[in-house]
Design a protein around this motif. Structure first.
Motif, PDB file in Angstrom:
ATOM      1  N   THR A  84      69.663  26.113  50.201  1.00 35.40           N
ATOM      2  CA  THR A  84      70.872  27.042  50.656  1.00 35.40           C
ATOM      3  C   THR A  84      71.077  28.479  50.155  1.00 35.40           C
ATOM      4  OG1 THR A  84      72.483  25.058  51.186  1.00 35.40           O
ATOM      5  CG2 THR A  84      73.305  27.213  51.160  1.00 35.40           C
ATOM      6  N   TYR A  92      73.289  32.407  54.800  1.00 38.26           N
ATOM      7  CA  TYR A  92      72.475  33.412  55.440  1.00 38.26           C
ATOM      8  C   TYR A  92      71.131  32.230  56.065  1.00 38.26           C
ATOM      9  CZ  TYR A  92      68.646  36.960  55.611  1.00 38.26           C
ATOM     10  OH  TYR A  92      67.737  37.582  56.138  1.00 38.26           O
ATOM     11  N   SER A  93      70.844  31.264  55.155  1.00 33.01           N
ATOM     12  CA  SER A  93      69.677  30.496  55.683  1.00 33.01           C
ATOM     13  C   SER A  93      69.873  28.929  54.808  1.00 33.01           C
ATOM     14  CB  SER A  93      68.318  31.172  55.307  1.00 33.01           C
ATOM     15  OG  SER A  93      67.462  30.317  55.588  1.00 33.01           O
ATOM     16  N   THR A  94      69.350  27.979  55.654  1.00 32.01           N
ATOM     17  CA  THR A  94      69.466  26.801  54.971  1.00 32.01           C
ATOM     18  C   THR A  94      67.999  26.234  55.481  1.00 32.01           C
ATOM     19  OG1 THR A  94      70.485  25.660  57.140  1.00 32.01           O
ATOM     20  CG2 THR A  94      71.954  26.571  55.170  1.00 32.01           C
ATOM     21  N   SER A  95      67.723  25.196  54.852  1.00 34.90           N
ATOM     22  CA  SER A  95      66.472  24.269  55.019  1.00 34.90           C
ATOM     23  C   SER A  95      66.518  22.811  54.465  1.00 34.90           C
ATOM     24  CB  SER A  95      65.023  25.176  54.788  1.00 34.90           C
ATOM     25  OG  SER A  95      64.989  25.171  53.211  1.00 34.90           O
ATOM     26  N   GLN A 108      65.143  23.853  59.808  1.00 31.49           N
ATOM     27  CA  GLN A 108      65.430  25.252  59.304  1.00 31.49           C
ATOM     28  C   GLN A 108      66.197  26.077  60.261  1.00 31.49           C
ATOM     29  OE1 GLN A 108      62.043  27.784  59.143  1.00 31.49           O
ATOM     30  NE2 GLN A 108      62.463  28.656  57.083  1.00 31.49           N
ATOM     31  N   ASP A 109      67.457  26.260  59.685  1.00 28.12           N
ATOM     32  CA  ASP A 109      68.243  27.184  60.495  1.00 28.12           C
ATOM     33  C   ASP A 109      68.614  26.736  61.849  1.00 28.12           C
ATOM     34  OD1 ASP A 109      68.549  28.886  58.193  1.00 28.12           O
ATOM     35  OD2 ASP A 109      66.816  30.155  58.899  1.00 28.12           O
ATOM     36  N   GLY A 110      68.942  25.361  61.976  1.00 26.66           N
ATOM     37  CA  GLY A 110      69.155  24.870  63.089  1.00 26.66           C
ATOM     38  C   GLY A 110      67.955  24.362  64.107  1.00 26.66           C
TER      39      GLY A 110
END
Length: 198
Positions: A84, A92-95, A108-110
């Motif tokens: 995160t 800002y971004s997740t994976s 990754q980011d949806g």
């Protein structure tokens, strides 16, 4: 008597647990901008690595970036990783990378996709394990891509991105990461070891 035997066995053969903590200073253009803490715990073949960092950057405007990652390995094989990244306290971004039996499922980011085969060396391994000649590929858990790893000198390695000319430099001493010069699109960040607790 039974209780005594159980106690004796647990004393003679305890669960194998080992922990390590490394703390780093993050700098930009020679100025300290943040810090990073990496903790690794090994328990009965399962390795858990947690990475937490926070840095405040001024590039025309000021923003604070925080990074948190939790990764698990089973006898060197990555089984799960969550990342995160927050910018000014907003995501800002997740994976999320997870082993599912014969491949990895990546979110990754949806967006969802798969990576075939097993991954035995990922970026979280770089802190407490100097790469060996068998490690030519490395999985970036934040970017969700396979990068190339090559040795450039004694205890020094380059990690390059497949679609760009960017290279990051990693330097080791006694198997512990001493310094990383991370090549970002706009500027290089330097992460230098401040303290290490085995």
């Amino acid at each position: 008597m039974k209780t005594f035997i159980i106690l004796a066995i647990s004393t003679l053969f305890p669960f194998y647990t080992m922990g390590q903590t490394a703390k780093y200073i993050i700098s930009l253009k020679g100025f300290e901008v943040g810090n990073q803490t990496v903790t690794q715990i090994v328990n009965n073949g399962i390795t858990t690595v947690e990475v937490s960092s926070k840095a405040t950057v001024k590039l025309g405007f000021t923003y604070t970036v925080s990074y948190h990652q939790l990764a698990h390995y089973d006898n060197q094989r990555l089984i799960e990783s969550r990342v995160t990244i927050k910018k000014n306290d907003e995501i800002y971004s997740t994976s999320h990378t997870k082993w599912t039996g014969d491949h990895y499922r990546v979110m990754q980011d949806g967006k969802s996709f798969q990576i075939p085969g097993e991954l035995h060396f990922a970026t979280t391994r770089l802190y407490f394990q100097e790469p060996s000649t068998e490690h030519q590929r490395i999985y970036s858990e934040a970017d969700c891509v396979i990068k190339l790893l090559e040795k450039s000198a004694a205890h020094t390695y380059w990690v390059s991105e497949p679609q760009t000319n960017r290279k990051s430099k990693y330097t080791y001493k006694n198997g512990i990461l001493q310094e990383a010069i991370v090549d970002h699109a706009l500027i290089d960040f330097v992460t230098k070891l401040h303290s290490y607790t085995p």
